[in-house]
Design an enzyme around this catalytic site. Sequence first.
Site, PDB file in Angstrom:
ATOM      1  N   LEU A 157      35.248  11.194 -12.260  1.00 15.19           N
ATOM      2  CA  LEU A 157      34.096  12.064 -12.456  1.00 15.19           C
ATOM      3  C   LEU A 157      33.483  12.235 -11.078  1.00 15.19           C
ATOM      4  CD1 LEU A 157      32.201  10.759 -15.640  1.00 15.19           C
ATOM      5  CD2 LEU A 157      33.162  13.035 -15.296  1.00 15.19           C
ATOM      6  N   ASP A 158      33.071  13.431 -10.749  1.00  9.92           N
ATOM      7  CA  ASP A 158      32.476  13.671  -9.437  1.00  9.92           C
ATOM      8  C   ASP A 158      31.246  12.797  -9.231  1.00  9.92           C
ATOM      9  OD1 ASP A 158      34.318  15.636  -8.682  1.00  9.92           O
ATOM     10  OD2 ASP A 158      33.206  17.181  -9.755  1.00  9.92           O
ATOM     11  N   TYR A 159      30.926  12.578  -7.991  1.00 11.86           N
ATOM     12  CA  TYR A 159      29.766  11.783  -7.581  1.00 11.86           C
ATOM     13  C   TYR A 159      28.491  12.253  -8.270  1.00 11.86           C
ATOM     14  CZ  TYR A 159      26.459   9.741  -4.160  1.00 11.86           C
ATOM     15  OH  TYR A 159      25.439   9.057  -3.544  1.00 11.86           O
ATOM     16  N   SER A 213      28.301  13.911 -11.142  1.00 13.29           N
ATOM     17  CA  SER A 213      28.465  14.033 -12.594  1.00 13.29           C
ATOM     18  C   SER A 213      28.263  12.668 -13.236  1.00 13.29           C
ATOM     19  CB  SER A 213      29.856  14.572 -12.934  1.00 13.29           C
ATOM     20  OG  SER A 213      30.032  15.864 -12.388  1.00 13.29           O
TER      21      SER A 213
END
Length: 196
Positions: free
Chosen positions: A43-45, A47
Amino acid sequence: MFSYYIFHKPYQVLSQFSREGDKQTLAHFFKGLPKNVYPVGRLDYDSEGLLLLTDDKALTHQLLDPMHGHTRTYLVQVEGSITDEAIKKLSGGVDIRLDGKQYHTKKAGAEIVDEPAVHDRNPPVRFRRHIPTSWIQLTLTEGKNRQVRRMTAAVGFPTLRLIRYAIGAVTLGAIPPGSYSALQESSKHLLLARKE
């Protein structure tokens, strides 16, 4: 016996154990995990939400191989009052830019939802009195780089907050941010369930 963990990744945490500058990583939340337990995908930083960690390499392959197309469900807060037209476009697939090339996303499940009962984000999304926000639920069967954000931007409604709520039929439930729960091996097939 393999190990399976469902983690509620908070906002501004990297989906990795290795350090990168002064950013928080999974190592801040997990101590004494069995050997070779790693996150499946990322998961992106910026998100939040459901992140699976396991040492089951066969399951990891199934979840990461695009051929299997398992579902991932996201709760997305967007800027503006989203329209039925935008939802229809998201459902049918939209053109986004990936690595400098145009890509048409696969069909997705998209619907407008009431503001969900989710944990507060720290720091919170910046409140702008004259600009409304909307929540949508988006279910994808693919996971391109920053895909949800690119998709909502493509239909004119930038993402403000992004929470992965489910992988297959496994949901985040009531797990608070920064906490995790063990998943029984007998339930791992639920990760591969396709939402109709």
